[in-house]
Design a protein around this motif. Structure first.
Motif, PDB file in Angstrom:
ATOM      1  N   SER A  51      -3.488 -13.381  15.594  1.00 34.15           N
ATOM      2  CA  SER A  51      -2.579 -12.285  15.234  1.00 34.15           C
ATOM      3  C   SER A  51      -2.351 -12.247  13.723  1.00 34.15           C
ATOM      4  O   SER A  51      -2.270 -11.169  13.122  1.00 34.15           O
ATOM      5  N   ALA A  52      -2.235 -13.414  13.108  1.00 32.97           N
ATOM      6  CA  ALA A  52      -2.026 -13.479  11.660  1.00 32.97           C
ATOM      7  C   ALA A  52      -3.243 -12.920  10.915  1.00 32.97           C
ATOM      8  O   ALA A  52      -3.104 -12.211   9.903  1.00 32.97           O
ATOM      9  N   GLN A  53      -4.444 -13.241  11.397  1.00 30.64           N
ATOM     10  CA  GLN A  53      -5.659 -12.730  10.746  1.00 30.64           C
ATOM     11  C   GLN A  53      -5.730 -11.207  10.873  1.00 30.64           C
ATOM     12  O   GLN A  53      -6.096 -10.511   9.921  1.00 30.64           O
ATOM     13  N   ALA A  54      -5.359 -10.691  12.039  1.00 34.99           N
ATOM     14  CA  ALA A  54      -5.369  -9.237  12.232  1.00 34.99           C
ATOM     15  C   ALA A  54      -4.356  -8.562  11.309  1.00 34.99           C
ATOM     16  O   ALA A  54      -4.630  -7.498  10.740  1.00 34.99           O
ATOM     17  N   ALA A  55      -3.189  -9.181  11.138  1.00 38.12           N
ATOM     18  CA  ALA A  55      -2.166  -8.634  10.236  1.00 38.12           C
ATOM     19  C   ALA A  55      -2.673  -8.644   8.798  1.00 38.12           C
ATOM     20  O   ALA A  55      -2.477  -7.682   8.037  1.00 38.12           O
ATOM     21  N   ARG A  56      -3.341  -9.735   8.424  1.00 40.91           N
ATOM     22  CA  ARG A  56      -3.853  -9.811   7.054  1.00 40.91           C
ATOM     23  C   ARG A  56      -4.957  -8.787   6.823  1.00 40.91           C
ATOM     24  O   ARG A  56      -5.030  -8.157   5.760  1.00 40.91           O
ATOM     25  N   ASP A  57      -5.819  -8.603   7.822  1.00 40.15           N
ATOM     26  CA  ASP A  57      -6.871  -7.593   7.688  1.00 40.15           C
ATOM     27  C   ASP A  57      -6.261  -6.210   7.459  1.00 40.15           C
ATOM     28  O   ASP A  57      -6.753  -5.421   6.635  1.00 40.15           O
ATOM     29  N   ALA A  58      -5.178  -5.915   8.175  1.00 38.67           N
ATOM     30  CA  ALA A  58      -4.536  -4.605   8.041  1.00 38.67           C
ATOM     31  C   ALA A  58      -3.909  -4.434   6.661  1.00 38.67           C
ATOM     32  O   ALA A  58      -4.008  -3.364   6.045  1.00 38.67           O
ATOM     33  N   THR A  59      -3.269  -5.497   6.161  1.00 42.07           N
ATOM     34  CA  THR A  59      -2.563  -5.373   4.877  1.00 42.07           C
ATOM     35  C   THR A  59      -3.490  -5.520   3.672  1.00 42.07           C
ATOM     36  O   THR A  59      -3.048  -5.341   2.531  1.00 42.07           O
ATOM     37  N   HIS A  60      -4.732  -5.861   3.902  1.00 43.88           N
ATOM     38  CA  HIS A  60      -5.705  -5.925   2.809  1.00 43.88           C
ATOM     39  C   HIS A  60      -6.819  -4.889   3.014  1.00 43.88           C
ATOM     40  O   HIS A  60      -7.895  -5.010   2.422  1.00 43.88           O
ATOM     41  N   ASN A  65      -4.555  -1.452   0.074  1.00 43.60           N
ATOM     42  CA  ASN A  65      -4.801  -1.896  -1.302  1.00 43.60           C
ATOM     43  C   ASN A  65      -4.500  -0.781  -2.307  1.00 43.60           C
ATOM     44  O   ASN A  65      -3.936  -1.033  -3.380  1.00 43.60           O
ATOM     45  N   ILE A  66      -4.864   0.449  -1.951  1.00 44.68           N
ATOM     46  CA  ILE A  66      -4.584   1.587  -2.828  1.00 44.68           C
ATOM     47  C   ILE A  66      -3.080   1.783  -2.967  1.00 44.68           C
ATOM     48  O   ILE A  66      -2.548   1.964  -4.071  1.00 44.68           O
ATOM     49  N   ALA A  67      -2.381   1.750  -1.838  1.00 46.54           N
ATOM     50  CA  ALA A  67      -0.923   1.932  -1.868  1.00 46.54           C
ATOM     51  C   ALA A  67      -0.246   0.812  -2.657  1.00 46.54           C
ATOM     52  O   ALA A  67       0.697   1.052  -3.427  1.00 46.54           O
ATOM     53  N   ALA A  68      -0.709  -0.425  -2.515  1.00 49.04           N
ATOM     54  CA  ALA A  68      -0.095  -1.570  -3.192  1.00 49.04           C
ATOM     55  C   ALA A  68      -0.260  -1.485  -4.695  1.00 49.04           C
ATOM     56  O   ALA A  68       0.542  -2.048  -5.456  1.00 49.04           O
ATOM     57  N   ALA A  69      -1.295  -0.773  -5.159  1.00 48.59           N
ATOM     58  CA  ALA A  69      -1.567  -0.688  -6.595  1.00 48.59           C
ATOM     59  C   ALA A  69      -0.702   0.356  -7.290  1.00 48.59           C
ATOM     60  O   ALA A  69      -0.659   0.404  -8.524  1.00 48.59           O
ATOM     61  N   LEU A  70      -0.009   1.215  -6.525  1.00 50.19           N
ATOM     62  CA  LEU A  70       0.809   2.265  -7.126  1.00 50.19           C
ATOM     63  C   LEU A  70       2.061   1.675  -7.768  1.00 50.19           C
ATOM     64  O   LEU A  70       2.727   0.827  -7.162  1.00 50.19           O
ATOM     65  N   LEU A  73       6.147   2.637  -6.089  1.00 50.08           N
ATOM     66  CA  LEU A  73       5.911   3.027  -4.700  1.00 50.08           C
ATOM     67  C   LEU A  73       5.137   1.961  -3.934  1.00 50.08           C
ATOM     68  O   LEU A  73       5.252   1.831  -2.718  1.00 50.08           O
ATOM     69  N   GLY A  74       4.349   1.162  -4.657  1.00 51.85           N
ATOM     70  CA  GLY A  74       3.513   0.173  -3.993  1.00 51.85           C
ATOM     71  C   GLY A  74       4.176  -1.159  -3.740  1.00 51.85           C
ATOM     72  O   GLY A  74       3.583  -2.030  -3.078  1.00 51.85           O
ATOM     73  N   SER A  75       5.434  -1.367  -4.207  1.00 54.59           N
ATOM     74  CA  SER A  75       6.065  -2.685  -4.075  1.00 54.59           C
ATOM     75  C   SER A  75       6.208  -3.159  -2.628  1.00 54.59           C
ATOM     76  O   SER A  75       5.944  -4.334  -2.339  1.00 54.59           O
ATOM     77  N   PRO A  76       6.560  -2.292  -1.657  1.00 52.00           N
ATOM     78  CA  PRO A  76       6.634  -2.784  -0.280  1.00 52.00           C
ATOM     79  C   PRO A  76       5.270  -3.225   0.254  1.00 52.00           C
ATOM     80  O   PRO A  76       5.176  -4.174   1.035  1.00 52.00           O
ATOM     81  N   PHE A  77       4.225  -2.522  -0.160  1.00 46.04           N
ATOM     82  CA  PHE A  77       2.890  -2.842   0.347  1.00 46.04           C
ATOM     83  C   PHE A  77       2.393  -4.162  -0.256  1.00 46.04           C
ATOM     84  O   PHE A  77       1.697  -4.945   0.406  1.00 46.04           O
ATOM     85  N   LYS A  78       2.760  -4.398  -1.509  1.00 42.10           N
ATOM     86  CA  LYS A  78       2.420  -5.683  -2.125  1.00 42.10           C
ATOM     87  C   LYS A  78       3.145  -6.816  -1.399  1.00 42.10           C
ATOM     88  O   LYS A  78       2.558  -7.866  -1.118  1.00 42.10           O
ATOM     89  N   ALA A  79       4.421  -6.585  -1.068  1.00 42.81           N
ATOM     90  CA  ALA A  79       5.190  -7.593  -0.323  1.00 42.81           C
ATOM     91  C   ALA A  79       4.583  -7.822   1.060  1.00 42.81           C
ATOM     92  O   ALA A  79       4.528  -8.958   1.557  1.00 42.81           O
TER      93      ALA A  79
END
Length: 569
Positions: A51-60, A65-70, A73-79
């Motif tokens: 489950s952890a690997q699937a979560a990491r795949d989704a968040t990377h 990655n595009i959203a996290a770079a904004l 606006l991207g701070s939640p996605f980076k977190a």
């Protein structure tokens, strides 16, 4: 943009579901390990990892990655990426390897037929040490996860993860420390012996309560035995030849702590009392013990809850529900004028409880939980004469050492000055507050509220409610049941006292030093049914480190209120 947003929405849903599932599997893995089912724990750890690997795949993924770079606006996605990284690390580097050595942290596997498997514990120590280091590192990473900003769901996920990693790291760290410490202390390399003190916290002393009785606890390759259970009067006239700091003699010397066992543990620094008791016992018997252990009746009640009641020779049952009242109150009413009979009665209870605990235990897991609760409340203390062991003990709550560092500190220590047993009726409240970290110093306040819950018509015996400990000709008279109490505050290093108030009025203060901490003592009288408030206002350094407010183990259960900002270096 719409397609990207939709893709991101799908990935966010995947991440949320898999993170929640991973956390749930992680908690189940921990619980199952403690129950001793390592095979099921291994399966759950694998599920947590998937489950952890699937979560990491989704968040990377690309949209994430595009959203996290904004910017902003991207701070939640980076977190979210940081959260998934920690969860995967927890599964890979902590849960799965812990399941592989799961037998080691299972009480049912470690303790069988009255013996702790110290060799197994030692064998697994290197792996546990490595896992513990990984758990501590991941916990630090979890605590440093950035604020997710405007997404509440990720803020909640961060908070839940931080709590979970802290709890898991604590369990693994304690287990690794036990694996390093317990084998030698429990006789893996040869027999070890300990002076085991039973503290009566109806009469408060710095480490908890008056030394009421004792026994000699021995370990030989993990097998415990107890002998020489005796009354405290057997130490009457004993003298301790110990070399303690001059500040100890300056603060406590007038009460003769090295020649009068009744005042041997007025300091809250347990190693002082332990060294005195070891030396007293050696002087009386010629036996040099390897360490000292202390326990109180509340801890005994937790142990009886785990192992079941004991039955006295006359048929009286001693249970988890009545052992505290019997030993701290009823015994004094039952034997008001015959101290020897009372001490024999209390000694008999201790003997039966010891027999029960050192015999066959139906549920070692329940016993470990009971001991853990007692340790968490400071009701069990341990000291070793071996420096390496002692250095490890002082890293734990078992050590009961006053820390020799500069972090914020407020240790409130109560000592009974009347020689009565009125602290059975004492209720305390402790509050420690301080200003922010903006300057080199800040104002702090420690407030101590004490209440005497005994009533004027309680009909207390002279031994319980009298003033037997005061010198003859004391210049005041107080009603039976009055508490005459020393309240000592050990403050943050280099703190200076600005004022001390009792119920809003200035009072004289005895100023000393202990282990580098300034010590401020006020002596108070609290009649039955009355309460009072002490306020210590100080200027203290804005020192780095988490604030600590150790709770002296008495009959009541105190939850200090702490509002002290943690300062950085």
């Amino acid at each position: 943009m719409l397609a990207l947003g939709g893709w991101l929405w799908v990935k966010a849903g995947d991440a949320k579901a898999n993170l929640e599932q991973a956390r749930e599997y992680a908690q189940q893995t921990k619980d199952t390990l403690l129950e001793g089912n390592s095979e099921e724990a291994s399966r759950l750890a694998d599920n947590a990892r998937d489950s952890a690997q699937a979560a990491r795949d989704a968040t990377h993924s690309l949209p994430w990655n595009i959203a996290a770079a904004l910017p902003w606006l991207g701070s939640p996605f980076k977190a979210g990426q940081q959260i998934s990284d920690v969860v995967l690390g927890l599964a890979d580097d902590v849960l799965q390897p812990t399941a592989d050595v799961g037998v080691t942290i299972s009480p049912d596997q470690l303790y069988k037929d009255g013996r702790v498997d110290v060799q197994l514990l030692r064998q697994q120590e290197p792996q546990l040490a490595e896992i513990s280091a990984n758990a501590v590192k991941l916990d630090a990473q979890a605590q440093e996860i950035a604020d997710p900003g405007y997404l509440t769901v990720l803020r909640d996920a961060r908070s839940q993860l931080q709590s979970q990693t802290s709890g898991i790291a604590g369990v693994i760290e304690n287990t690794a420390l036990a694996a390093r410490l317990a084998p030698t202390m429990m006789g893996a390399d040869g027999p070890r012996s300990y002076f085991m003190a039973f503290q009566t916290n109806a009469e408060a002393r710095g480490t908890g309560g008056l030394l009421g009785g004792f026994g000699i606890l021995r370990f030989d390759n993990g097998v415990p035995t107890v002998e020489d259970l005796g009354k405290n009067t057997e130490l009457a006239g004993a003298s301790a030849a110990v070399d303690l700091p001059s500040e100890f003699n300056d603060t406590y010397g007038a009460s003769n702590p090295t020649t009068d066992f009744r005042n041997s543990n007025s300091s809250s620094h347990f190693p002082y009392a332990a060294q005195i008791w070891k030396s007293m016992w050696a002087g009386k018997t010629g036996m040099n013990v390897d360490g000292v252990l202390a326990i109180d009746p509340i801890a005994l009640s937790y142990i009886l809850q785990a192992v079941g009641p004991v039955t006295m020779a006359d048929g009286e049952k001693i249970t988890a529900d009545n052992v505290v009242e019997l030993t701290e109150s009823t015994a004094y009413a039952r034997f008001p004028d015959d101290q020897n009979a009372r001490k024999n009665y209390l000694q008999g209870i201790a003997i039966e409880v010891v027999k029960k605990v050192t015999g066959k235990i139906d549920s070692p897991n329940k016993l470990l939980d009971a001991l853990g609760k007692a340790v968490g409340e400071g009701r069990i203390a341990v000291w070793s004469s071996f420096p390496d062991d002692q250095a490890l003990l002082e890293q734990t709550r078992l050590g009961h050492a006053v820390p020799d560092d500069a972090a914020p500190y407020a240790g409130v220590v109560v000592n009974n000055l009347a020689g009565n047993k009125m602290d059975y009726y004492l209720e305390r409240e402790i509050e420690y507050i301080a200003d922010d970290c903006s300057g080199d110093t800040r104002i702090s306040t420690v407030t101590v509220r004490l209440k005497n819950t005994a009533s004027l018509d309680a009909n207390l015996t002279e031994y319980v409610g009298g003033m037997v400990g005061l010198p003859r000709g004391a210049p005041f008279e107080v009603p039976n049941g009055t508490m005459i109490t020393s309240v000592r505050l050990l403050a943050t290093k280099n703190a200076t006292l600005l004022s001390a108030l009792a119920n809003g009025e200035r009072v004289p203060v005895i100023k000393k030093q202990e282990r580098g901490h300034p010590s401020f003592e006020v002596q108070v009288l609290i009649p039955p049914g009355k309460s009072g408030e002490l306020t210590f206002r100080m200027s203290e350094p804005t020192s780095a480190g988490s604030p600590r407010v150790p709770v002296q183990p008495l009959v009541d259960d105190v939850k200090p209120v702490v509002s002290v900002p943690e300062c950085s270096e």
